[in-house]
Design an enzyme around this catalytic site. Structure first.
Site, PDB file in Angstrom:
ATOM      1  N   ASN A 126       0.785  -1.241   0.000  1.00  0.00           N
ATOM      2  CA  ASN A 126       0.000   0.000   0.000  1.00  0.00           C
ATOM      3  C   ASN A 126       0.820   1.296   0.000  1.00  0.00           C
ATOM      4  O   ASN A 126       0.348   2.311  -0.488  1.00  0.00           O
ATOM      5  CB  ASN A 126      -1.021  -0.007   1.141  1.00  0.00           C
ATOM      6  CG  ASN A 126      -0.374  -0.177   2.490  1.00  0.00           C
ATOM      7  OD1 ASN A 126       0.634  -0.852   2.619  1.00  0.00           O
ATOM      8  ND2 ASN A 126      -0.940   0.444   3.496  1.00  0.00           N
ATOM      9  N   GLU A 136       3.791  -5.421  12.257  1.00  0.00           N
ATOM     10  CA  GLU A 136       2.937  -4.246  12.000  1.00  0.00           C
ATOM     11  C   GLU A 136       1.754  -4.742  11.187  1.00  0.00           C
ATOM     12  O   GLU A 136       1.874  -4.938   9.976  1.00  0.00           O
ATOM     13  CB  GLU A 136       3.717  -3.201  11.196  1.00  0.00           C
ATOM     14  CG  GLU A 136       4.839  -2.533  11.945  1.00  0.00           C
ATOM     15  CD  GLU A 136       4.346  -1.359  12.778  1.00  0.00           C
ATOM     16  OE1 GLU A 136       3.141  -1.044  12.742  1.00  0.00           O
ATOM     17  OE2 GLU A 136       5.171  -0.779  13.478  1.00  0.00           O
ATOM     18  N   CYS A 139      -3.266   1.114   6.735  1.00  0.00           N
ATOM     19  CA  CYS A 139      -3.427   0.325   7.965  1.00  0.00           C
ATOM     20  C   CYS A 139      -4.134   1.123   9.054  1.00  0.00           C
ATOM     21  O   CYS A 139      -4.924   0.584   9.814  1.00  0.00           O
ATOM     22  CB  CYS A 139      -2.081  -0.170   8.454  1.00  0.00           C
ATOM     23  SG  CYS A 139      -0.874   1.144   8.652  1.00  0.00           S
ATOM     24  N   GLU A 188       7.743   0.669  14.814  1.00  0.00           N
ATOM     25  CA  GLU A 188       8.547   1.316  13.778  1.00  0.00           C
ATOM     26  C   GLU A 188       8.432   2.823  14.008  1.00  0.00           C
ATOM     27  O   GLU A 188       7.554   3.288  14.719  1.00  0.00           O
ATOM     28  CB  GLU A 188       8.026   0.980  12.372  1.00  0.00           C
ATOM     29  CG  GLU A 188       7.952  -0.509  12.043  1.00  0.00           C
ATOM     30  CD  GLU A 188       9.302  -1.167  11.755  1.00  0.00           C
ATOM     31  OE1 GLU A 188      10.356  -0.549  12.030  1.00  0.00           O
ATOM     32  OE2 GLU A 188       9.293  -2.311  11.260  1.00  0.00           O
TER      33      GLU A 188
HETATM   34  P1  NAD Z   1      -0.087  -9.549   3.161  1.00  0.00           P
HETATM   35  O1  NAD Z   1      -0.005 -10.064   4.549  1.00  0.00           O
HETATM   36  O2  NAD Z   1      -0.868 -10.302   2.171  1.00  0.00           O
HETATM   37  O3  NAD Z   1       1.365  -9.395   2.527  1.00  0.00           O
HETATM   38  C1  NAD Z   1       2.380  -8.657   3.174  1.00  0.00           C
HETATM   39  C2  NAD Z   1       3.710  -9.224   2.748  1.00  0.00           C
HETATM   40  O4  NAD Z   1       3.833 -10.538   3.285  1.00  0.00           O
HETATM   41  C3  NAD Z   1       3.898  -9.367   1.245  1.00  0.00           C
HETATM   42  O5  NAD Z   1       5.237  -9.083   0.902  1.00  0.00           O
HETATM   43  C4  NAD Z   1       3.599 -10.831   1.006  1.00  0.00           C
HETATM   44  O6  NAD Z   1       4.254 -11.335  -0.143  1.00  0.00           O
HETATM   45  C5  NAD Z   1       4.166 -11.455   2.264  1.00  0.00           C
HETATM   46  N1  NAD Z   1       3.592 -12.748   2.639  1.00  0.00           N
HETATM   47  C6  NAD Z   1       2.482 -13.351   2.179  1.00  0.00           C
HETATM   48  N2  NAD Z   1       2.317 -14.538   2.786  1.00  0.00           N
HETATM   49  C7  NAD Z   1       3.331 -14.685   3.650  1.00  0.00           C
HETATM   50  C8  NAD Z   1       3.699 -15.689   4.584  1.00  0.00           C
HETATM   51  N3  NAD Z   1       2.984 -16.792   4.721  1.00  0.00           N
HETATM   52  N4  NAD Z   1       4.805 -15.502   5.331  1.00  0.00           N
HETATM   53  C9  NAD Z   1       5.533 -14.372   5.200  1.00  0.00           C
HETATM   54  N5  NAD Z   1       5.239 -13.383   4.331  1.00  0.00           N
HETATM   55  C10 NAD Z   1       4.140 -13.540   3.568  1.00  0.00           C
HETATM   56  O7  NAD Z   1      -0.583  -8.043   3.280  1.00  0.00           O
HETATM   57  P2  NAD Z   1      -0.911  -7.051   2.093  1.00  0.00           P
HETATM   58  O8  NAD Z   1      -2.217  -7.480   1.524  1.00  0.00           O
HETATM   59  O9  NAD Z   1       0.265  -6.910   1.202  1.00  0.00           O
HETATM   60  O10 NAD Z   1      -1.068  -5.672   2.880  1.00  0.00           O
HETATM   61  C11 NAD Z   1      -2.237  -5.328   3.533  1.00  0.00           C
HETATM   62  C12 NAD Z   1      -2.113  -5.567   5.015  1.00  0.00           C
HETATM   63  O11 NAD Z   1      -0.967  -4.900   5.533  1.00  0.00           O
HETATM   64  C13 NAD Z   1      -3.286  -4.984   5.760  1.00  0.00           C
HETATM   65  O12 NAD Z   1      -3.721  -5.865   6.753  1.00  0.00           O
HETATM   66  C14 NAD Z   1      -2.705  -3.720   6.373  1.00  0.00           C
HETATM   67  O13 NAD Z   1      -3.386  -3.256   7.507  1.00  0.00           O
HETATM   68  C15 NAD Z   1      -1.325  -4.161   6.688  1.00  0.00           C
HETATM   69  N6  NAD Z   1      -0.447  -3.019   6.880  1.00  0.00           N
HETATM   70  C16 NAD Z   1      -0.029  -2.690   8.136  1.00  0.00           C
HETATM   71  C17 NAD Z   1       0.750  -1.560   8.349  1.00  0.00           C
HETATM   72  C18 NAD Z   1       1.211  -1.168   9.731  1.00  0.00           C
HETATM   73  O14 NAD Z   1       2.076  -0.303   9.839  1.00  0.00           O
HETATM   74  N7  NAD Z   1       0.680  -1.732  10.789  1.00  0.00           N
HETATM   75  C19 NAD Z   1       1.123  -0.772   7.263  1.00  0.00           C
HETATM   76  C20 NAD Z   1       0.673  -1.134   6.001  1.00  0.00           C
HETATM   77  C21 NAD Z   1      -0.108  -2.259   5.812  1.00  0.00           C
END
Ligand code: NAD
Length: 477
Positions: A149, A248, A282, A458
């Site tokens: 995002n 996060e 997020c 972070e």
């Molecule tokens: P996601 O969990 O699908 O993917 C995040 C990352 O993890 C990607 O690089 C993905 O390839 C990797 N991934 C996927 N499966 C994995 C596994 N089994 N083990 C390790 N890594 C794996 O999330 P997304 O759809 O890319 O992003 C959206 C999510 O991120 C939302 O829930 C959002 O709230 C969260 N987010 C949190 C913050 C924060 O600061 N708290 C910031 C931005 C986004």
């Protein structure tokens, strides 16, 4: 056509398998390039490179490391247009948003490059017969796993403190948005003078590479930003290895409007809170808690603000498309959920259409009023521009509703009563609260979750303690 390979050991590296996956353009749904589908051997190669680069980088004086990171920040600023255009193309973010995001990216490197000069241990007085002190040592090779995002901003906030404190990094961007981070690593090494192997980017599927990264014996810590289920899977592997994690995760943040607030400002802020980045944020304020006695009046103002938004691919759009097809479909599924729960949209409620939108993944900013906090729409993170408006009676009721969530990432408060602001801020079970605006805070302010929104922090000075381990030295004189 975009072609994205990993960047490892100071050079572009094609996947050992030779396989690539298509990258689709969120603004048109058409193919815009190909992204390497790296395999576990490629991950081993990246971690080996980071491990080999570790001793020289770790043992450098902090001020020298800081100088390289400052140079990187300077080049990010100089290349702001090019980096911003790349990130805008792969995420679909409106071009007008990019300058601020590239500024933030540079700021992380500037902030931690300076801070590392004053990151000292302490002397602990144990009388004249002892000299006792602490020092902060890096972990070693750190993995950084990132979502799609806000690719560079999220990467920089983890990578800058990790590098500043003497760790080396293997970063795994989302497979949907890898190009900008690969370019950042390239300019770090080839233009800013970061030694090869200190900052590596591996491109490919998280479900394969993430677990592999966590299981690797040379991996010493992972910073993960993403959704709960991937975070849980990493947590299970980390438990086996006693691997430290920063998680996060997601949110369902409450944005609370009291009757004494500046309602015009609150309506503008509440609109941005759920529509910035098309709700793919997020900390998005997606549960809008409005005091009962101003509910109708406030709803009118809110709907007027939402109606004025400009959704589309244009540079000055207020909302762009959803970044991935899967997420586009997921967001739409909540329209059906809302209908099943008896909710009707006050505005929006469907896929956005219009000639200028082509085949892109656009959603109309949508507001549901009269939502109860126990409804699915108010409980689950949607990660799209859908807002639930929930009425409340008084301060205690607002706190009860706001805290009745498995998440605890962010919250907003709108009120002119300073006593009330502090009482409510103290009672909210979340990691970050913004009052009388709804923003992402600053590079200097810690970000992280309570409850299922994660652990570790972070941003801010405190992040340095999450990228170092404290050591005590006790000397009998
Ligand atoms: P996601 O969990 O699908 O993917 C995040 C990352 O993890 C990607 O690089 C993905 O390839 C990797 N991934 C996927 N499966 C994995 C596994 N089994 N083990 C390790 N890594 C794996 O999330 P997304 O759809 O890319 O992003 C959206 C999510 O991120 C939302 O829930 C959002 O709230 C969260 N987010 C949190 C913050 C924060 O600061 N708290 C910031 C931005 C986004």
């Amino acid at each position: 056509m975009l072609k994205v390979d990993s960047y490892i050991g100071g050079r572009s590296v094609q996947p050992g398998s030779g396989l690539y996956v298509d990258k689709l353009d969120p603004r048109t749904a058409e193919k815009m390039g190909e992204v390497a589908n790296s395999d576990p051997q490629d991950m081993d190669f990246a971690i080996d490179n980071a491990h080999q680069a570790l001793p020289a980088w770790r043992d450098m004086r902090p001020s020298e490391r800081g100088r390289v990171l400052l140079e990187l920040a300077r080049i990010v600023r100089r290349s702001e247009g090019r980096l911003g255009a790349l990130e805008s193309a792969e995420t679909g973010k409106p071009g007008g948003e990019m300058a601020a995001l590239m500024d933030l990216t540079a700021q992380y490197f500037e902030f931690y490059a300076g801070l590392v000069n004053v990151m000292d241990g302490e002397v602990i007085n144990q009388g004249p017969n002892y000299h006792v002190y602490t020092r902060r040592d890096p972990f070693g090779v750190i993995g950084v796993i990132l979502p799609w995002n806000a690719p560079l901003h999220q990467a920089a906030r983890a990578i800058a403190p990790a590098l500043a404190t003497g760790n080396t990094v293997v970063a795994k961007p989302s497979e949907h948005t890898s190009a900008s981070l690969v370019e950042l690593a390239r300019i770090a090494v080839e233009e800013a003078g970061l030694p090869a192997g200190v900052f590596n980017v591996i491109v490919g599927k998280g479900s394969v590479l993430g677990p592999q990264m966590a299981r690797h014996p040379l991996m010493r810590k992972i910073s993960f930003t993403g959704g709960i289920s991937a975070g849980q899977e990493l947590g299970r592997i980390a438990a086996e290895r006693i691997l430290p994690l920063t998680l996060e995760l997601g949110g369902k943040s409450a944005n609370i409007v009291f009757d004494d607030a500046d309602l015009d400002a609150a309506a503008k802020g509440a609109t941005r809170a759920f529509t910035w980045n098309s709700g793919q944020w997020c900390c998005a304020g997606t549960r809008l808690l409005v005091q009962e006695n101003i509910h109708e009046r406030f709803l009118d103002k809110l709907v007027a603000e939402v109606a004025a938004l400009r959704v589309g691919p244009q540079f000055d759009a207020t909302s762009g498309p959803i970044t991935t097809r899967a997420q586009f479909e997921k967001v739409q599924s909540y329209f059906e959920v809302a209908e099943r729960e008896g909710l009707k949209p006050v505005i929006g409620g469907k896929v956005a259409s219009g000639e200028h939108l082509g085949g892109g993944w656009y959603i109309e900013p949508t507001v549901y009023a009269g939502v109860h906090n126990h409804m699915t729409l108010a409980k689950e993170e949607i990660f799209g521009p859908i807002l639930c408006v929930i009425p409340f009676k008084d301060e205690a009721d607002a706190l009860r509703i706001a805290n009745d969530s498995e998440f605890g990432l962010g919250a907003g408060i709108w009120s002119r009563d300073i006593g009330r602001v502090h009482r409510v801020a103290a009672g909210l079970e979340v990691g970050r609260i913004v009052v009388n605006e709804y923003s992402g805070g600053f590079v200097q302010t810690p970000c992280g979750g309570f409850k299922q929104s994660g652990y570790g922090r972070e941003q801010g000075i405190d992040a340095l303690s999450h990228y170092t381990q404290l050591k005590s030295v006790i000397i009998r004189l």
